[in-house]
Design a protein around this motif. Structure first.
Motif, short mmCIF file in Angstrom:
data_model
loop_
_atom_site.label_atom_id
_atom_site.label_comp_id
_atom_site.label_asym_id
_atom_site.label_seq_id
_atom_site.Cartn_x
_atom_site.Cartn_y
_atom_site.Cartn_z
N GLU A 113 0.83 -1.20 0.00
CA GLU A 113 0.00 0.00 0.00
C GLU A 113 0.86 1.25 0.00
O GLU A 113 1.88 1.33 0.69
CB GLU A 113 -0.92 0.00 1.23
N GLY A 114 0.47 2.22 -0.80
CA GLY A 114 1.16 3.50 -0.87
C GLY A 114 0.18 4.60 -1.18
O GLY A 114 -0.98 4.36 -1.57
N ASN A 115 0.62 5.85 -1.06
CA ASN A 115 -0.28 6.99 -1.28
C ASN A 115 -0.67 7.16 -2.74
O ASN A 115 -1.72 7.70 -3.05
CB ASN A 115 0.39 8.27 -0.77
N ASP A 116 0.22 6.71 -3.65
CA ASP A 116 -0.03 6.97 -5.07
C ASP A 116 -0.52 5.75 -5.84
O ASP A 116 -0.72 5.82 -7.05
CB ASP A 116 1.25 7.50 -5.72
N GLY A 117 -0.69 4.61 -5.18
CA GLY A 117 -1.14 3.40 -5.87
C GLY A 117 -0.19 2.92 -6.94
O GLY A 117 -0.62 2.40 -7.97
N ARG A 172 9.30 -2.44 -9.85
CA ARG A 172 9.49 -2.59 -8.41
C ARG A 172 10.94 -2.30 -8.00
O ARG A 172 11.19 -1.62 -7.00
CB ARG A 172 9.10 -4.01 -8.00
N VAL A 173 11.92 -2.77 -8.79
CA VAL A 173 13.33 -2.53 -8.46
C VAL A 173 13.64 -1.03 -8.49
O VAL A 173 14.30 -0.50 -7.58
CB VAL A 173 14.25 -3.29 -9.45
N LYS A 174 13.16 -0.32 -9.50
CA LYS A 174 13.42 1.12 -9.59
C LYS A 174 12.79 1.88 -8.43
O LYS A 174 13.35 2.84 -7.92
CB LYS A 174 12.90 1.66 -10.93
N GLU A 175 11.63 1.43 -8.02
CA GLU A 175 10.91 2.13 -6.95
C GLU A 175 11.51 1.85 -5.57
O GLU A 175 11.66 2.77 -4.75
CB GLU A 175 9.44 1.72 -6.97
N LEU A 176 11.86 0.59 -5.30
CA LEU A 176 12.28 0.21 -3.95
C LEU A 176 13.79 0.22 -3.77
O LEU A 176 14.27 0.04 -2.65
CB LEU A 176 11.74 -1.19 -3.62
N LYS A 192 10.79 4.92 1.00
CA LYS A 192 10.31 5.31 2.33
C LYS A 192 8.79 5.51 2.38
O LYS A 192 8.23 5.66 3.47
CB LYS A 192 11.02 6.59 2.79
N LYS A 193 8.15 5.48 1.23
CA LYS A 193 6.69 5.63 1.21
C LYS A 193 5.97 4.33 1.55
O LYS A 193 4.75 4.34 1.77
CB LYS A 193 6.24 6.10 -0.18
N TYR A 194 6.71 3.20 1.59
CA TYR A 194 6.08 1.89 1.74
C TYR A 194 6.59 1.20 3.02
O TYR A 194 7.65 1.54 3.55
CB TYR A 194 6.37 1.02 0.52
#
Length: 526
Positions: free
Chosen positions: A403-407, A424-428, A435-437
């Motif tokens: 879950e995150g604020n931006d879906g 997922r790799v680029k985001e995490l 830090k959003k997750y």
């Protein structure tokens, strides 16, 4: 050896290499012509100097070529003079590449020592044989044969006495080393059992003492230990009880920690203060029950897969994703590393590629750390009812329950598995976005780490024709690990991946293995 002052120009460098090579060649030719070369001088002086000269010459040539190529490229790019601007600039910049470097002379001497002492012993036996032969020339045939038998007995006695001497000294050195280690009172130090007891030799995967709360639940080591004892009883009838007592005394294991199956198609359950789960290990080249079909199916995602560790479980508390890292941590400095300039350049390059990477492999306690969610090959987040089987050959990329604020993850449902993994790799991997997750309790997380470069059977990092690193030469007797660590120093899980190639340099080595390495003439830790 090399002059105390480092050459300041390329000409001085080449001149120093040429003078040293000429002097070395002259010494060797002089010894050969006079036929009075001393083995010890040759082994401990001439050979390391020759290797140093060859390596330094290659270093200077490669560094010079790099400087020339860079100067030409810069001159063409900026329309500058090669002779008066880019050439001197690149020579100064590449000066460290062209200076003579220290190769592993001490390691070379240690390896040559075994051959040297063996040769000395052979020569001594031959001299004794020659003297005896002269005294026996006047004797009859019967006396001759009897003397030959006595001579063979003497040789066997000498060899036996030498082995006993080495054995005695090695055991004393091992006891001194272990005493010093106990005086350090290091809670993370835990000795290893003998190699012959390793269930998946030449590797041994065990729970790390870095996380004292970690315990293995469905332990399989007791059964394996029992099998070893039964084999010993069958091979050495009448000595079974003695073998059991010796194993209980010498094999320093912990049945709650020293176990992790490899290529058995079974999972090991474990638990820590913040995580409860299970782990599966599959390593190419170690035999076992893992079918060939596994490597065929996984090659669709990871070409030439040689290593897989899958961890699946549930977090006991909420942890922000930018606070959970994985990688490697070591207590002793690495050995035989390239020049620091090259290492620093490589580290900075990797930091640019991986925003969340923190590393320093030249430190007294080297480390390399990156965010867990951005480093694993596949990641699945499901409920207990829909979680994948950890033994499945293919773990699906499924993170839409994060879950995150931006879906962000919910918007990628329509993509194929490979595209979802890339997003997922680029985001995490980047702390600014990770830090959003959060890792949430109540969900089952599956982390699938696959690699094609790490080969546990040979304990090497192999990038094909580009680069092959023998890890035991650099790790200073320390194992690589797979772990997940929070920002406050707690571990969700932590395992060590040992190989018997590390033991000659590891203080965790058992006494019997220590003595075996000493008898074989291998380097052992001080």
């Amino acid at each position: 050896m090399w002059p105390s002052t480092t050459p300041t120009t390329t000409l001085e460098l080449l001149g120093a290499i040429a003078r040293e090579s000429k002097n070395l060649a002259g010494e060797i030719m002089c010894c050969v012509e006079k036929r009075n070369i001393k083995c010890r001088v040759f082994v401990f002086d001439l050979v390391p100097r020759a290797m140093h000269s060859i390596w330094s010459a290659l270093h200077g040539i490669v560094g010079g070529l790099i400087a020339v190529i860079l100067s030409i490229e810069l001159a063409l790019a900026f329309d500058a003079s090669v002779v008066f601007f880019t050439g001197p600039l690149c020579l100064i910049g590449c000066r460290r590449l062209m200076t003579p470097t220290e190769i592993d002379d001490e390691r070379l001497r240690r390896r040559a020592a075994k051959a040297y002492y063996t040769m000395i012993g052979t020569f001594e036996r031959r001299r004794k044989k020659k003297r005896r032969w002269k005294t026996m020339r006047t004797k009859n045939k019967t006396t001759n044969e009897q003397s030959d038998d006595d001579e063979n007995d003497d040789d066997e006695d000498d060899e036996k006495k030498e082995k006993e001497r080495v054995d005695r000294r090695a055991r004393e050195a091992w006891r001194n080393t272990r005493t010093k280690q106990k005086e350090k009172n290091d809670p993370q130090f835990r000795p290893l059992p003998e190699r012959r007891l390793w269930p998946h030799r030449p590797v041994f995967i065990r729970s790390s003492a870095r996380e004292p709360s970690q315990r293995c639940i469905n332990n399989s080591w007791s059964k394996l230990k029992k099998d070893v004892r039964e084999d010993d009883e069958a091979n050495e009838s009448g000595e079974g009880e003695n073998n059991k007592k010796e194993e209980e005394k010498d094999a320093e294991w912990n049945e709650l920690t020293d176990t992790c199956p490899v290529n058995t198609e079974s999972a090991l359950e474990f638990e820590t203060d913040i995580f409860k789960g299970k782990v599966v290990c599959r390593f190419l080249g170690l035999g076992g029950e893992t079918p060939e079909q596994f490597y065929i199916e996984r090659s669709k995602i990871c070409n030439n897969i040689a290593f897989q560790v899958v961890v699946q479980g549930e977090f006991k508390e909420r942890i922000r994703m930018d606070q959970l890292v994985t990688g490697g941590e070591f207590k002793r400095p690495f050995q035989n590393i390239p020049p620091r300039t090259i290492v620093y350049t490589g580290q900075e390059l990797f930091k640019v590629i991986t925003p969340g990477l923190a590393c320093d492999v030249t430190a007294d306690e080297p480390y390399y750390l990156a965010l867990l969610g951005g480093l694993v090959s596949q990641m699945s987040v499901e409920t207990k009812e829909t979680a994948p089987n950890i033994l499945d050959f293919e773990i699906p990329e499924q993170c839409d329950k994060i879950e995150g604020n931006d879906g962000f993850f919910q918007n990628g449902k329509h993509l194929n598995m490979q595209a979802r993994g890339t997003r997922r790799v680029k985001e995490l991997a980047n702390p600014a976005t990770a830090k959003k997750y959060y890792y949430e309790p109540g969900l089952i997380y599956t982390f699938d780490n696959m690699q094609s470069y790490l080969h546990l059977d040979s304990y090497s990092f192999d990038v094909g024709k580009v680069l092959t690193l023998k890890l035991e030469r650099h790790l200073n007797g320390q194992p690589i690990q797979f772990f997940a660590k929070t920002g406050d120093g707690r571990y969700a899980f932590c395992f060590e991946m040992w190989h018997e190639k590390l033991l000659p340099y590891a203080p965790e080595c058992s006494e019997e293995d220590y003595v075996t390495f000493a008898l074989e003439g291998k380097s052992i830790s001080a």
